[in-house]
Enzyme design. Structure first.
Site, PDB file in Angstrom:
ATOM      1  N   ILE A  73       1.124  -1.157   0.505  1.00  0.00           N
ATOM      2  CA  ILE A  73      -0.072  -0.149   0.195  1.00  0.00           C
ATOM      3  C   ILE A  73       0.858   0.879  -0.360  1.00  0.00           C
ATOM      4  O   ILE A  73       0.160   2.338   0.109  1.00  0.00           O
ATOM      5  CB  ILE A  73      -0.694  -0.160   1.040  1.00  0.00           C
ATOM      6  CG1 ILE A  73      -2.262  -1.087   1.262  1.00  0.00           C
ATOM      7  CG2 ILE A  73      -1.133   1.725   1.003  1.00  0.00           C
ATOM      8  CD1 ILE A  73      -2.933  -1.516   2.164  1.00  0.00           C
ATOM      9  N   LYS A  76       2.087   1.676  -3.340  1.00  0.00           N
ATOM     10  CA  LYS A  76       0.826   2.298  -4.054  1.00  0.00           C
ATOM     11  C   LYS A  76       0.428   3.448  -4.023  1.00  0.00           C
ATOM     12  O   LYS A  76       0.353   4.842  -4.815  1.00  0.00           O
ATOM     13  CB  LYS A  76      -0.708   1.949  -4.062  1.00  0.00           C
ATOM     14  CG  LYS A  76      -0.292   0.555  -4.735  1.00  0.00           C
ATOM     15  CD  LYS A  76      -1.210  -0.693  -4.223  1.00  0.00           C
ATOM     16  CE  LYS A  76      -1.406  -1.822  -4.529  1.00  0.00           C
ATOM     17  NZ  LYS A  76      -2.486  -3.096  -3.757  1.00  0.00           N
ATOM     18  N   GLN A 120      -7.547  -4.020  -0.692  1.00  0.00           N
ATOM     19  CA  GLN A 120      -6.194  -5.138  -0.570  1.00  0.00           C
ATOM     20  C   GLN A 120      -6.758  -6.513   0.354  1.00  0.00           C
ATOM     21  O   GLN A 120      -7.029  -6.625   0.963  1.00  0.00           O
ATOM     22  CB  GLN A 120      -4.526  -4.337   0.389  1.00  0.00           C
ATOM     23  CG  GLN A 120      -4.065  -4.608   0.582  1.00  0.00           C
ATOM     24  CD  GLN A 120      -2.930  -4.918  -1.092  1.00  0.00           C
ATOM     25  OE1 GLN A 120      -3.174  -3.330  -1.539  1.00  0.00           O
ATOM     26  NE2 GLN A 120      -1.835  -5.455  -1.089  1.00  0.00           N
ATOM     27  N   LEU A 121      -6.104  -6.915  -0.712  1.00  0.00           N
ATOM     28  CA  LEU A 121      -6.014  -9.424  -0.550  1.00  0.00           C
ATOM     29  C   LEU A 121      -4.877  -9.620   0.101  1.00  0.00           C
ATOM     30  O   LEU A 121      -4.050  -9.188  -0.294  1.00  0.00           O
ATOM     31  CB  LEU A 121      -6.416  -9.756  -1.912  1.00  0.00           C
ATOM     32  CG  LEU A 121      -7.169  -9.368  -2.154  1.00  0.00           C
ATOM     33  CD1 LEU A 121      -7.936 -10.182  -3.306  1.00  0.00           C
ATOM     34  CD2 LEU A 121      -9.089  -9.399  -1.254  1.00  0.00           C
ATOM     35  N   ASP A 145      -8.028  -2.581 -10.047  1.00  0.00           N
ATOM     36  CA  ASP A 145      -7.732  -3.782 -10.063  1.00  0.00           C
ATOM     37  C   ASP A 145      -7.682  -4.471 -10.989  1.00  0.00           C
ATOM     38  O   ASP A 145      -7.472  -5.835 -11.540  1.00  0.00           O
ATOM     39  CB  ASP A 145      -7.510  -4.528  -8.768  1.00  0.00           C
ATOM     40  CG  ASP A 145      -6.251  -4.133  -7.494  1.00  0.00           C
ATOM     41  OD1 ASP A 145      -5.349  -3.783  -8.197  1.00  0.00           O
ATOM     42  OD2 ASP A 145      -6.596  -4.138  -7.296  1.00  0.00           O
ATOM     43  N   ARG A 193      -2.735 -20.270 -14.033  1.00  0.00           N
ATOM     44  CA  ARG A 193      -3.532 -20.085 -14.516  1.00  0.00           C
ATOM     45  C   ARG A 193      -4.992 -19.063 -13.381  1.00  0.00           C
ATOM     46  O   ARG A 193      -6.020 -19.383 -13.100  1.00  0.00           O
ATOM     47  CB  ARG A 193      -4.808 -21.189 -15.004  1.00  0.00           C
ATOM     48  CG  ARG A 193      -4.665 -21.717 -13.543  1.00  0.00           C
ATOM     49  CD  ARG A 193      -5.594 -23.365 -13.904  1.00  0.00           C
ATOM     50  NE  ARG A 193      -4.672 -25.079 -12.862  1.00  0.00           N
ATOM     51  CZ  ARG A 193      -5.522 -25.830 -13.148  1.00  0.00           C
ATOM     52  NH1 ARG A 193      -6.037 -26.315 -14.254  1.00  0.00           N
ATOM     53  NH2 ARG A 193      -5.390 -26.448 -12.202  1.00  0.00           N
ATOM     54  N   SER A 194      -4.302 -18.026 -12.688  1.00  0.00           N
ATOM     55  CA  SER A 194      -4.378 -17.304 -11.332  1.00  0.00           C
ATOM     56  C   SER A 194      -5.793 -16.608 -12.229  1.00  0.00           C
ATOM     57  O   SER A 194      -5.538 -16.114 -13.015  1.00  0.00           O
ATOM     58  CB  SER A 194      -3.771 -17.250 -10.355  1.00  0.00           C
ATOM     59  OG  SER A 194      -2.785 -15.598 -11.410  1.00  0.00           O
ATOM     60  N   PRO A 292      14.141  -8.996  -8.025  1.00  0.00           N
ATOM     61  CA  PRO A 292      12.845  -7.737  -8.239  1.00  0.00           C
ATOM     62  C   PRO A 292      13.141  -7.061  -9.266  1.00  0.00           C
ATOM     63  O   PRO A 292      14.304  -7.008 -10.036  1.00  0.00           O
ATOM     64  CB  PRO A 292      13.204  -6.739  -7.085  1.00  0.00           C
ATOM     65  CG  PRO A 292      14.521  -7.139  -6.911  1.00  0.00           C
ATOM     66  CD  PRO A 292      14.841  -8.796  -7.419  1.00  0.00           C
ATOM     67  N   GLY A 293      12.677  -5.812 -10.036  1.00  0.00           N
ATOM     68  CA  GLY A 293      13.013  -4.810 -10.542  1.00  0.00           C
ATOM     69  C   GLY A 293      12.290  -5.109 -11.948  1.00  0.00           C
ATOM     70  O   GLY A 293      12.893  -4.113 -12.729  1.00  0.00           O
ATOM     71  N   GLY A 294      11.365  -6.036 -11.931  1.00  0.00           N
ATOM     72  CA  GLY A 294      10.979  -6.173 -13.680  1.00  0.00           C
ATOM     73  C   GLY A 294       9.502  -5.735 -13.303  1.00  0.00           C
ATOM     74  O   GLY A 294       9.340  -4.704 -13.547  1.00  0.00           O
ATOM     75  N   GLY A 296       7.351  -6.480 -11.088  1.00  0.00           N
ATOM     76  CA  GLY A 296       6.327  -5.710 -10.267  1.00  0.00           C
ATOM     77  C   GLY A 296       6.417  -4.647  -9.681  1.00  0.00           C
ATOM     78  O   GLY A 296       5.717  -3.894  -9.614  1.00  0.00           O
TER      79      GLY A 296
END
Length: 322
Positions: A73, A76, A120-121, A145, A193-194, A292-294, A296
């Protein structure tokens, strides 16, 4: 026309292709997300100039106080502030009931000054929560979302101009565009497949004219399927599952995974890796995202893009003559 970023990526890739391949061109989500945020800031400023004092508004609704949720959060809210979006964090206590959460959503749905709402989940409550019910309670017009069944249904039918696209798949598509590789006519493979990543990623690639194969935990010949992919998107949630020797030479590899593995060299005792074994895949892919850094940073950037888009739709509907 190629963007400067995609041109530089192509030039970088050309240096890897001689008589012997060396390493893939890294597709930076940090750099691409910065370009997106800069573009959105200009769009917000134009809206404010044309409609005096107007600002896109976003509400982030949280239940409980999970540390990981607080971190997401915070990212964001920071991105929203940089762009000029009026973002508000509403936190309900961990004792909140489902009815109280639904009432909070209804209140935001009915507020015309708010253009985007995300829940937020996971929902961190001591009381039973139906995440599907709560997600679908968000107005489709404010579902930035892109997770409600209305927006998911529109996406699955190819109604891309009249829905909100889930942020992570949308970010993946932007990263693919930055490579300069055309999706149309390519064989794309999606692992996972989420509802948040895999399923909408399949739909996005399909409606951008790729031939798409979806793989999952029941796929029996995963290495063979991966080896056919011109474009590979992985969101399986298993650390370094995809090995480099599975990857087709020159493929675009987009890694959505975020996993922690033990690493005694780190102060925390662990490090972050993706779902793709980066070191080996880097030797065969044409383009690859780091972790990281892609992906996300792109997820947050696309949330901001959807919020600005929602505000633009609001203005078009309510101030069409101006």
């Amino acid at each position: 026309m190629l963007t400067l970023a995609s041109l530089s990526l192509r030039l970088g890739a050309s240096g890897c292709r001689g008589s012997r391949r060396s390493i893939a061109t890294v597709v930076s989500g940090n750099k691409t997300s910065r370009l997106v945020r800069e573009r959105l800031a200009l769009e917000v400023e134009r809206m404010r100039s044309r409609f005096s004092g107007f600002r896109p508004a976003l509400v982030v609704l949280q239940v409980g106080d999970r540390d990981d949720s607080n971190l997401y959060i915070s990212a964001k809210l920071k991105a929203a502030a940089q762009i000029g979006i009026d973002a508000r964090h509403v936190r309900l206590p961990g004792s909140a009931t489902q009815d109280e959460v639904l009432q909070s959503i209804l209140s935001v749905n009915e507020n015309p000054s708010v253009h985007g709402l995300i829940v937020q989940l996971p929902l961190d409550s001591v009381n039973p929560m139906d995440s599907e019910l709560i997600t679908n309670a968000v107005s489709p017009d404010k579902d930035v979302d892109g997770l409600s069944c209305i927006n998911a249904g529109k996406l699955s039918r190819g109604d891309l101009k009249n829905c909100f696209i889930p942020c992570t798949p949308n970010g993946c598509m932007e990263l693919i565009r930055q490579t300069g590789v055309s999706v149309a006519g390519k064989h794309a493979v999606v692992i996972g497949r989420s509802k948040i990543v895999g399923a909408p990623m399949h739909d996005l690639l399909l409606w951008n004219h790729a031939t798409v194969t979806s793989c999952h935990s029941k796929t029996t010949d995963l290495p063979e399927q991966v080896g056919r992919a011109d474009i590979l998107v992985v969101g399986a949630g298993r650390a370094e599952m995809v090995r480099g020797d599975w990857v087709k030479e020159g493929a675009v590899v987009i890694d959505c995974g975020i996993n922690h593995v033990p690493d005694e060299t780190k102060a925390s005792g662990k490090r972050v890796v993706g779902d793709v074994h980066y070191a080996s895949a880097n030797e065969r892919a044409g383009f690859i995202t780091p972790v990281p850094g892609g992906v996300g940073p792109m997820t947050v950037a696309m949330l901001m893009e959807n919020t600005v888009l929602s505000a633009q739709r609001f203005l078009l509907k309510n101030h069409a003559g101006r």
